[in-house]
Design a protein around this motif. Structure first.
Motif, PDB file in Angstrom:
ATOM      1  N   ALA A   1       0.836  -1.207   0.000  1.00  0.00           N
ATOM      2  CA  ALA A   1       0.000   0.000   0.000  1.00  0.00           C
ATOM      3  C   ALA A   1       0.867   1.251   0.000  1.00  0.00           C
ATOM      4  N   ASP A   2       0.272   2.354  -0.430  1.00  0.00           N
ATOM      5  CA  ASP A   2       0.913   3.672  -0.429  1.00  0.00           C
ATOM      6  C   ASP A   2      -0.041   4.673   0.202  1.00  0.00           C
ATOM      7  N   LEU A   3       0.518   5.637   0.908  1.00  0.00           N
ATOM      8  CA  LEU A   3      -0.268   6.763   1.411  1.00  0.00           C
ATOM      9  C   LEU A   3       0.692   7.921   1.634  1.00  0.00           C
ATOM     10  N   GLY A   4       0.481   9.003   0.908  1.00  0.00           N
ATOM     11  CA  GLY A   4       1.370  10.158   1.030  1.00  0.00           C
ATOM     12  C   GLY A   4       2.809   9.725   0.821  1.00  0.00           C
ATOM     13  N   PRO A   5       3.713  10.073   1.749  1.00  0.00           N
ATOM     14  CA  PRO A   5       5.120   9.711   1.585  1.00  0.00           C
ATOM     15  C   PRO A   5       5.437   8.277   2.001  1.00  0.00           C
ATOM     16  N   PHE A   6       4.452   7.557   2.537  1.00  0.00           N
ATOM     17  CA  PHE A   6       4.676   6.201   3.037  1.00  0.00           C
ATOM     18  C   PHE A   6       4.431   5.157   1.956  1.00  0.00           C
ATOM     19  N   THR A   7       5.262   4.113   1.954  1.00  0.00           N
ATOM     20  CA  THR A   7       5.020   2.937   1.133  1.00  0.00           C
ATOM     21  C   THR A   7       5.199   1.724   2.039  1.00  0.00           C
TER      22      THR A   7
ATOM     23  N   ARG B   1      13.888   3.683   5.636  1.00  0.00           N
ATOM     24  CA  ARG B   1      13.296   2.350   5.605  1.00  0.00           C
ATOM     25  C   ARG B   1      13.359   1.756   7.008  1.00  0.00           C
ATOM     26  N   GLN B   2      12.242   1.178   7.466  1.00  0.00           N
ATOM     27  CA  GLN B   2      12.177   0.583   8.795  1.00  0.00           C
ATOM     28  C   GLN B   2      11.481  -0.767   8.734  1.00  0.00           C
ATOM     29  N   SER B   3      11.925  -1.667   9.587  1.00  0.00           N
ATOM     30  CA  SER B   3      11.306  -2.984   9.709  1.00  0.00           C
ATOM     31  C   SER B   3       9.921  -2.842  10.334  1.00  0.00           C
ATOM     32  N   LEU B   4       9.071  -3.830  10.120  1.00  0.00           N
ATOM     33  CA  LEU B   4       7.735  -3.815  10.718  1.00  0.00           C
ATOM     34  C   LEU B   4       7.716  -4.415  12.123  1.00  0.00           C
ATOM     35  N   ASP B   5       8.860  -4.890  12.611  1.00  0.00           N
ATOM     36  CA  ASP B   5       8.913  -5.469  13.959  1.00  0.00           C
ATOM     37  C   ASP B   5       8.566  -4.417  15.005  1.00  0.00           C
ATOM     38  N   GLY B   6       7.568  -4.686  15.794  1.00  0.00           N
ATOM     39  CA  GLY B   6       7.161  -3.791  16.876  1.00  0.00           C
ATOM     40  C   GLY B   6       6.542  -2.485  16.423  1.00  0.00           C
ATOM     41  N   ILE B   7       6.041  -2.428  15.216  1.00  0.00           N
ATOM     42  CA  ILE B   7       5.522  -1.181  14.657  1.00  0.00           C
ATOM     43  C   ILE B   7       4.040  -0.993  14.989  1.00  0.00           C
ATOM     44  N   ARG B   8       3.654   0.272  15.137  1.00  0.00           N
ATOM     45  CA  ARG B   8       2.252   0.637  15.343  1.00  0.00           C
ATOM     46  C   ARG B   8       1.954   1.860  14.500  1.00  0.00           C
ATOM     47  N   ALA B   9       0.700   1.983  14.097  1.00  0.00           N
ATOM     48  CA  ALA B   9       0.292   3.142  13.304  1.00  0.00           C
ATOM     49  C   ALA B   9      -1.037   3.657  13.838  1.00  0.00           C
ATOM     50  N   SER B  10      -1.232   4.960  13.736  1.00  0.00           N
ATOM     51  CA  SER B  10      -2.508   5.553  14.145  1.00  0.00           C
ATOM     52  C   SER B  10      -2.793   6.766  13.271  1.00  0.00           C
ATOM     53  N   VAL B  11      -4.034   7.188  13.297  1.00  0.00           N
ATOM     54  CA  VAL B  11      -4.480   8.336  12.520  1.00  0.00           C
ATOM     55  C   VAL B  11      -5.119   9.324  13.482  1.00  0.00           C
ATOM     56  N   GLU B  12      -4.747  10.590  13.357  1.00  0.00           N
ATOM     57  CA  GLU B  12      -5.275  11.642  14.215  1.00  0.00           C
ATOM     58  C   GLU B  12      -5.952  12.698  13.343  1.00  0.00           C
ATOM     59  N   ALA B  13      -7.179  13.003  13.655  1.00  0.00           N
ATOM     60  CA  ALA B  13      -7.921  14.031  12.920  1.00  0.00           C
ATOM     61  C   ALA B  13      -8.243  15.177  13.867  1.00  0.00           C
ATOM     62  N   THR B  14      -8.035  16.408  13.400  1.00  0.00           N
ATOM     63  CA  THR B  14      -8.361  17.588  14.199  1.00  0.00           C
ATOM     64  C   THR B  14      -9.107  18.588  13.317  1.00  0.00           C
ATOM     65  N   GLY B  15      -9.729  19.550  13.937  1.00  0.00           N
ATOM     66  CA  GLY B  15     -10.417  20.608  13.209  1.00  0.00           C
ATOM     67  C   GLY B  15     -11.815  20.220  12.782  1.00  0.00           C
ATOM     68  N   GLN B  16     -12.440  21.106  12.020  1.00  0.00           N
ATOM     69  CA  GLN B  16     -13.814  20.885  11.585  1.00  0.00           C
ATOM     70  C   GLN B  16     -14.103  21.704  10.331  1.00  0.00           C
ATOM     71  N   VAL B  17     -15.219  21.396   9.723  1.00  0.00           N
ATOM     72  CA  VAL B  17     -15.696  22.181   8.591  1.00  0.00           C
ATOM     73  C   VAL B  17     -16.730  23.154   9.153  1.00  0.00           C
ATOM     74  N   THR B  18     -16.531  24.439   8.871  1.00  0.00           N
ATOM     75  CA  THR B  18     -17.468  25.447   9.367  1.00  0.00           C
ATOM     76  C   THR B  18     -18.064  26.212   8.196  1.00  0.00           C
TER      77      THR B  18
ATOM     78  N   PHE C   1      12.078   4.597  16.157  1.00  0.00           N
ATOM     79  CA  PHE C   1      11.735   5.717  15.266  1.00  0.00           C
ATOM     80  C   PHE C   1      10.285   6.131  15.508  1.00  0.00           C
ATOM     81  N   TYR C   2       9.975   7.356  15.088  1.00  0.00           N
ATOM     82  CA  TYR C   2       8.604   7.879  15.174  1.00  0.00           C
ATOM     83  C   TYR C   2       8.417   8.843  14.017  1.00  0.00           C
ATOM     84  N   TRP C   3       7.475   8.518  13.132  1.00  0.00           N
ATOM     85  CA  TRP C   3       7.190   9.369  11.980  1.00  0.00           C
ATOM     86  C   TRP C   3       5.787   9.947  12.108  1.00  0.00           C
ATOM     87  N   VAL C   4       5.631  11.214  11.742  1.00  0.00           N
ATOM     88  CA  VAL C   4       4.316  11.854  11.665  1.00  0.00           C
ATOM     89  C   VAL C   4       4.268  12.615  10.357  1.00  0.00           C
ATOM     90  N   GLU C   5       3.208  12.402   9.591  1.00  0.00           N
ATOM     91  CA  GLU C   5       3.039  13.109   8.321  1.00  0.00           C
ATOM     92  C   GLU C   5       1.616  13.640   8.216  1.00  0.00           C
TER      93      GLU C   5
END
Length: 135
Positions: free
Chosen positions: A27-33, A45-62, A106-110
Motif C-alpha cells: 500500500a501507499d499513502l502520502g510519503p509512506f510505502t 526504511r524501517q522494519s515492521l517489527d514492533g511497529i504501530r500506526a494511528s491516525v489523528e484528525a483535528t479541526g472541523q468544517v465550518t 523511530f517515530y514518523w508523523v506526516e
C-alpha cells in the motif's frame, strides 16, 4: 467458521498468506510505502517489527456568512436577495489529518489530505496486519 483473531500477545503466524513475499508492495499513502516486511518514508526504511500506526484528525468544517454574499444578494434581488445571500454561507475546511507510524527506535508523523481519512485508517490497519506475519 470464525476468522482467527490475533492480539498483541498472540504469537505471529509462521507463514505469510499465499502469494505474498517479504518484498511485496502492499500500500501507499502520502510519503509512506508499505511492503510486506518493511515500510518506507522517502529514503528512510524501517522494519515492521514492533511497529504501530494511528491516525489523528483535528479541526472541523465550518460555514460562515460573508458580507460579499449579503451585498451581492441585495444588489441582485433587493431585501429578499440579501436574505438569500446571508443564507448562502461560505464553507471553510479547517480539518487536519496526521498519520503516526511508531517503531522501537523511530517515530514518523506526516500530514495527509483530510479528505483521505478512510484511506489513512485503512493504511494503518494494513500496517498492523503486515506486522503480524513472520517473513
Amino acid at each position: 467458521m470464525q476468522p482467527e483473531r490475533f492480539s498483541a500477545s498472540a504469537p505471529r503466524p509462521s507463514s505469510a498468506p499465499a502469494g505474498l513475499s517479504a518484498g511485496n508492495r502492499l500500500a501507499d499513502l502520502g510519503p509512506f510505502t508499505l511492503y510486506a516486511s518493511y515500510i518506507t518514508r522517502g529514503d528512510e526504511r524501517q522494519s515492521l517489527d514492533g511497529i504501530r500506526a494511528s491516525v489523528e484528525a483535528t479541526g472541523q468544517v465550518t460555514k460562515r456568512t460573508t458580507a460579499t454574499r449579503v451585498i451581492g444578494g441585495m444588489i441582485v434581488g433587493g431585501a429578499p436577495g440579501a436574505i438569500v445571500g446571508a443564507i448562502a454561507r461560505k464553507r471553510q475546511d479547517e480539518r487536519e489529518l496526521y498519520v503516526h507510524v511508531e517503531g522501537p527506535d523511530f517515530y514518523w508523523v506526516e500530514s495527509i489530505d483530510p479528505k483521505l481519512g478512510a484511506e489513512a485508517r485503512q493504511f494503518a490497519a494494513e500496517i498492523h496486519t503486515a506486522a503480524r506475519w513472520d517473513w
